[in-house]
Scaffold this active site. Structure first.
Site, PDB file in Angstrom:
ATOM      1  N   ASP A 161       0.852  -1.187   0.000  1.00 26.76           N
ATOM      2  CA  ASP A 161       0.000   0.000   0.000  1.00 26.76           C
ATOM      3  C   ASP A 161       0.888   1.237   0.000  1.00 26.76           C
ATOM      4  OD1 ASP A 161      -1.667   2.140   0.661  1.00 26.76           O
ATOM      5  OD2 ASP A 161      -2.691   1.068   2.275  1.00 26.76           O
ATOM      6  N   GLY A 211      -9.765   4.207  -5.796  1.00 23.40           N
ATOM      7  CA  GLY A 211      -8.444   3.613  -5.976  1.00 23.40           C
ATOM      8  C   GLY A 211      -7.363   4.298  -5.163  1.00 23.40           C
ATOM      9  N   ASP A 263      -6.099   7.238  -5.528  1.00 23.58           N
ATOM     10  CA  ASP A 263      -6.472   8.625  -5.235  1.00 23.58           C
ATOM     11  C   ASP A 263      -7.252   8.712  -3.925  1.00 23.58           C
ATOM     12  OD1 ASP A 263      -6.797  11.372  -5.620  1.00 23.58           O
ATOM     13  OD2 ASP A 263      -8.429  11.146  -7.060  1.00 23.58           O
ATOM     14  N   THR A 305      -3.114   1.454 -15.023  1.00 23.18           N
ATOM     15  CA  THR A 305      -3.309   0.025 -15.302  1.00 23.18           C
ATOM     16  C   THR A 305      -4.544  -0.561 -14.627  1.00 23.18           C
ATOM     17  OG1 THR A 305      -1.862  -0.651 -13.476  1.00 23.18           O
ATOM     18  CG2 THR A 305      -0.841  -0.363 -15.643  1.00 23.18           C
ATOM     19  N   GLY A 306      -5.227   0.227 -13.837  1.00 27.41           N
ATOM     20  CA  GLY A 306      -6.446  -0.241 -13.175  1.00 27.41           C
ATOM     21  C   GLY A 306      -7.664   0.040 -14.040  1.00 27.41           C
ATOM     22  N   ILE A 307      -8.554   0.870 -13.539  1.00 26.70           N
ATOM     23  CA  ILE A 307      -9.795   1.146 -14.269  1.00 26.70           C
ATOM     24  C   ILE A 307      -9.559   1.877 -15.586  1.00 26.70           C
ATOM     25  CG2 ILE A 307     -11.268   1.091 -12.218  1.00 26.70           C
ATOM     26  CD1 ILE A 307     -11.324   4.177 -12.371  1.00 26.70           C
TER      27      ILE A 307
END
Length: 171
Positions: A10, A32, A34, A122-124
């Protein structure tokens, strides 16, 4: 000495002078990374983001702005907006390079020696992970070579897939 370290974990728990926040263009917090950074850093980060928003209307894709880090184990948060993946034919690679270059411009301007990056887009936002990792490492290596004051760049991966990709690309 290798200045690039890959960490699975994290980013809000990683001590460094600056951490990178993948924000949305409003700078008002979101999901996420942010949302996690805003929650962990406390209201001072949002207040500083609101002041930036008042002055310049937010942050565009590929740009970066800097705030204090509130209660995070850092001095600064560098907020940047990553590109959304479309099909690879809409300057996504160039935009992602700009994200890293904009962050490193602020790193240099503020004399920051240690910085931690999450995985960007690379996420949403759907950027292919291997492609994003290759771009990230290319720009990071270039920026480390250009700015000799940088002592350490942490690549903080929340998931095992990105972590493994970075390890493979570095070896």
């Amino acid at each position: 000495m290798n200045k690039i370290t890959v960490i699975q974990g994290d980013i809000t728990n990683i001590a460094s002078e600056a951490i990178i926040n993948v924000a949305n263009s409003s700078l008002l917090g979101g999901g996420g990374v942010d949302g996690a950074i805003h929650r962990a850093g406390g209201p001072v980060i949002l207040a500083e983001c609101q002041a930036i928003r008042s002055r310049q209307g937010g942050c565009k894709v590929g740009e970066a702005v800097i705030t204090g880090a509130g209660t995070l184990p850092a001095d600064y948060v560098i907020h940047t907006v990553g590109p959304r993946w479309s099909d690879g034919r809409h300057n996504e690679d160039t935009q992602l390079k700009s994200v890293y270059l904009s962050c490193f411009k602020l790193v240099g301007h503020h004399g920051i020696k240690t910085v931690s990056f999450p995985n960007i887009s690379t996420g949403i936002y759907g950027f292919p992970k291997k492609r994003a990792a290759a771009i990230a490492l290319d720009v990071i290596k270039h920026c480390i070579a250009e700015n000799r004051t940088i002592e350490k760049v942490n690549l903080v991966c929340f998931d095992a897939e990105n972590y493994d990709l970075y390890l493979k690309l570095l070896n």
